[in-house]
Write a protein that holds these residues in place. Structure first.
Motif, PDB file in Angstrom:
ATOM      1  N   LEU A 230       0.836  -1.207   0.000  1.00 30.17           N
ATOM      2  CA  LEU A 230       0.000   0.000   0.000  1.00 30.17           C
ATOM      3  C   LEU A 230       0.868   1.252   0.000  1.00 30.17           C
ATOM      4  N   GLN A 233       1.949   1.637  -3.562  1.00 29.21           N
ATOM      5  CA  GLN A 233       0.846   2.113  -4.395  1.00 29.21           C
ATOM      6  C   GLN A 233       0.614   3.605  -4.194  1.00 29.21           C
ATOM      7  N   GLU A 237       0.824   6.603  -7.005  1.00 31.38           N
ATOM      8  CA  GLU A 237      -0.328   7.480  -7.232  1.00 31.38           C
ATOM      9  C   GLU A 237      -0.095   8.913  -6.788  1.00 31.38           C
ATOM     10  N   HIS A 252       8.246  -0.702 -11.432  1.00 24.51           N
ATOM     11  CA  HIS A 252       7.663   0.630 -11.594  1.00 24.51           C
ATOM     12  C   HIS A 252       8.719   1.638 -12.065  1.00 24.51           C
TER      13      HIS A 252
END
Length: 298
Positions: A230, A233, A237, A252
């Motif tokens: 999380l 993530q 974002e 990523h």
């Protein structure tokens, strides 16, 4: 002194540890009323009060605490010896409970335990996600996972993963118009995604090292998690910088969703180790798990 059934002593230990008849009854597979009746009967046999009961909790009396300290280790030894008898069977069986944090489970444990469970259907694996410094004996786990530098010396430690490199990165959207940090202390001027540690309730200070110089930086930000993926993530974002294992963010970075910074400060820690209590003979199912997880290099 009247003879006391071992089942009653095990029930008492469970109630005293859980401090709840409801939770203890669920673990023991019996009704709350039956458990309460058994504890009263035990107290009557011994002629001493073992538990203090209120409407909200249960706690051990002085006599109960003394009994718990003396009996619990012996009951565990009995369980271990009984469990070792399964070595006489053709196939290992039983439940192995392991506490570890999410990244260790995803990268080191689950990929190797899944084929083991297919091969040995009678072996059950219970994985508990936890960032705390768990006392595996007190919490009745068979084993735990930590990086090698955080395993207690009285435990048997088995390496199960290569060295762990931490990394820092943020999304291009977050970095637009901002100066890249040149030192770890520059992160204090940026928004970062924090990790809260359950053991003490505090926020994890990000560790860095370069040319023998080590330092820790306490960062600030809008988002705080207790989950590696999380945190990652949130960084993807646009919530700022994340500090997570490099292998989780590598894809990523390659895809341009994250921009790495301070690479020469990224620290490397000893890899994950599976640890368990030192004893002469371990349960066959745990022995099977240890060998399945043992790191043997690339």
């Amino acid at each position: 002194m009247p003879k006391i059934p071992l089942n009653d002593l095990q029930a008492f230990v469970t109630v005293a540890r859980e401090r709840s008849f409801t939770r203890a009854a669920a673990q023991l597979g019996m009704s709350r009323s039956a458990l309460s009746h058994a504890m009263r009967a035990l107290e009557e046999r011994l002629g001493v009060r073992l538990l203090t009961r209120t409407t909200r909790s249960v706690s051990a009396t002085e006599a109960g605490a003394r009994l718990l300290a003396g009996v619990a280790p012996r009951l565990q030894e009995i369980e271990l010896e009984l469990g070792s008898l399964s070595a006489l069977r053709d196939r290992p069986a039983g439940t192995v409970r392991i506490t570890a944090h999410d990244h260790a489970i995803v990268t080191a444990l689950w990929p190797r335990l899944l084929p083991l469970m297919h091969e040995y259907p009678e072996v059950r694996i219970e994985l508990s996600v936890d960032y705390a410094m768990t006392d595996i004996a007190a919490q009745r786990f068979d084993a735990g996972v930590r990086t090698g530098n955080r395993v207690a010396q009285d435990m048997v430690a088995v390496p199960i993963a290569p060295p762990l490199r931490m990394a820092v990165a943020a999304s291009p959207e977050y970095l637009a118009g901002k100066a890249l940090p040149k030192t770890p202390h520059d992160l204090m001027q940026h928004r970062c995604v924090n990790l809260r540690l359950p053991t003490h309730g505090g926020l994890y200070a990000w560790d860095f090292e370069r040319k023998g110089q080590a330092l820790a930086v306490r960062v600030q930000g809008q988002a705080t998690f207790n989950n590696t993926f999380l945190m990652l993530q949130a960084a993807v974002e646009g919530m700022g910088f994340a500090y997570v294992p490099f292998d989780t963010m590598e894809q990523h970075i390659a895809a341009g969703r994250l921009v790495p910074v301070l690479e020469d400060w990224w620290p490397t820690f000893p890899g994950y180790h599976l640890y368990y209590a030192s004893r002469r003979q371990i349960a066959p199912a745990l022995a099977l798990v240890v060998e399945a997880l043992r790191w043997r290099g690339p």
